[in-house]
Design a protein around this motif. Structure first.
Motif: not given
Length: 299
Positions: A114-129
């Motif tokens: 995530a830190r290398q390629v730029g995966i933001p919370q805008e993508l992880t939050r919907p997943f966990f939702a």
């Protein structure tokens, strides 16, 4: 950070945080190898750096899914306990992405990616939702279904796309086409899985994902309507495939070929049998499709 270079050092050369990173990535690689023959096979067509990132992404979402649907329930955890465990898993993921460290090896590996390629919370939050929705919703409206598919599948395609494009320059128009393709492919994967798991989801988990579909009267018309939607998703993702970098194009082509084959097998299965049978693609067919994708065949 070159994750592949880290993983290919001799054991004696890896110490401290580098050793911890290496073990975390090896753990994620083991998860995808044991849990999914299809995605594991496709990932082998990725170049090493991209393959490591995709394995790290897959392992995180697989473990989260196990919290919701798998071993947590088998261990006897209540629904409220599962919700709390999932919340803790999400919080640890957020913290690891912010700091670069987790005591959970799978989360740690994901944070490296995530830190290398730029995966933001805008993508992880919907997943966990969407994972939380599995703990509270047994039926869906068209609106909740769209939100669920976005969070549970489309964002995973978008996470992988970040890995595919890492180190590559694309125009805004090219990126928009690739984003659309990634979302459609993720949606197709999820809808195909829902369709072949109709009985298991309903009988085992008490869920009916497709709005307006009654399993007691599941018909050929229902099946045809759902397959038409999947066909449209696969067509849209296929159109974007040539724009992917060569480092990921063959692997994504294989994933699409595999799910296209699964879709055709579902199409040839009577609706009355589909609610009792989990359709699969034989290993021999998977190998044939893998050879075609490796040779450069696109869907």
């Amino acid at each position: 950070m070159n994750l592949t270079a880290l993983r290919t050092r001799s054991p004696g050369a890896v110490t401290g945080s580098a050793l911890y990173d290496d073990v975390a990535m090896e753990t994620s690689a083991r998860v995808i190898a044991r849990y999914s023959t299809s995605f594991g096979m496709a990932s082998r067509l990725l170049t090493p750096d991209v393959r490591t990132h995709v394995r790290n992404i897959y392992a995180l979402v697989r473990v989260a899914d196990e919290i919701v649907d798998g071993v947590a329930r088998e261990a006897g955890l209540s629904n409220s306990d599962i919700v709390r465990r999932l919340a803790a898993f999400e919080a640890e993921t957020d913290l690891a992405c912010a700091t670069g460290y987790s005591t959970n090896l799978v989360i740690h590996a994901f944070a490296l990616t995530a830190r290398q390629v730029g995966i933001p919370q805008e993508l992880t939050r919907p997943f966990f939702a969407s994972m939380r929705a599995d703990c509270t919703e047994t039926t869906h409206t068209p609106e909740s279904f769209s939100a669920y598919v976005y969070g549970s599948a489309e964002v995973i395609g978008l996470m992988c796309l970040r890995a595919f494009l890492d180190g590559h320059s694309v125009t805004a128009d090219q990126e928009a086409r690739l984003v659309s393709g990634a979302r459609h492919l993720g949606a197709a994967f999820q809808k195909v899985n829902f369709l072949r798991d109709l009985s298991a989801d309903f009988d085992g988990l008490g869920r009916n994902y497709f709005p307006g579909v009654e399993l007691d009267s599941f018909s050929e018309d229902d099946k045809a309507r759902l397959l038409a939607d999947i066909d449209a998703d696969l067509a849209a993702s296929s159109a974007a495939l040539p724009g992917l970098p060569a480092s990921s194009r063959r692997a994504v082509a294989l994933a699409q070929l595999l799910f296209g084959e699964l879709t055709e097998r579902i199409r040839s299965t009577p609706a009355s049998a589909l609610i009792r049978t989990r359709v699969r693609v034989p290993a021999s067919v998977k190998l044939r499709l893998a050879a075609a994708a490796a040779a450069g065949k696109l869907p």
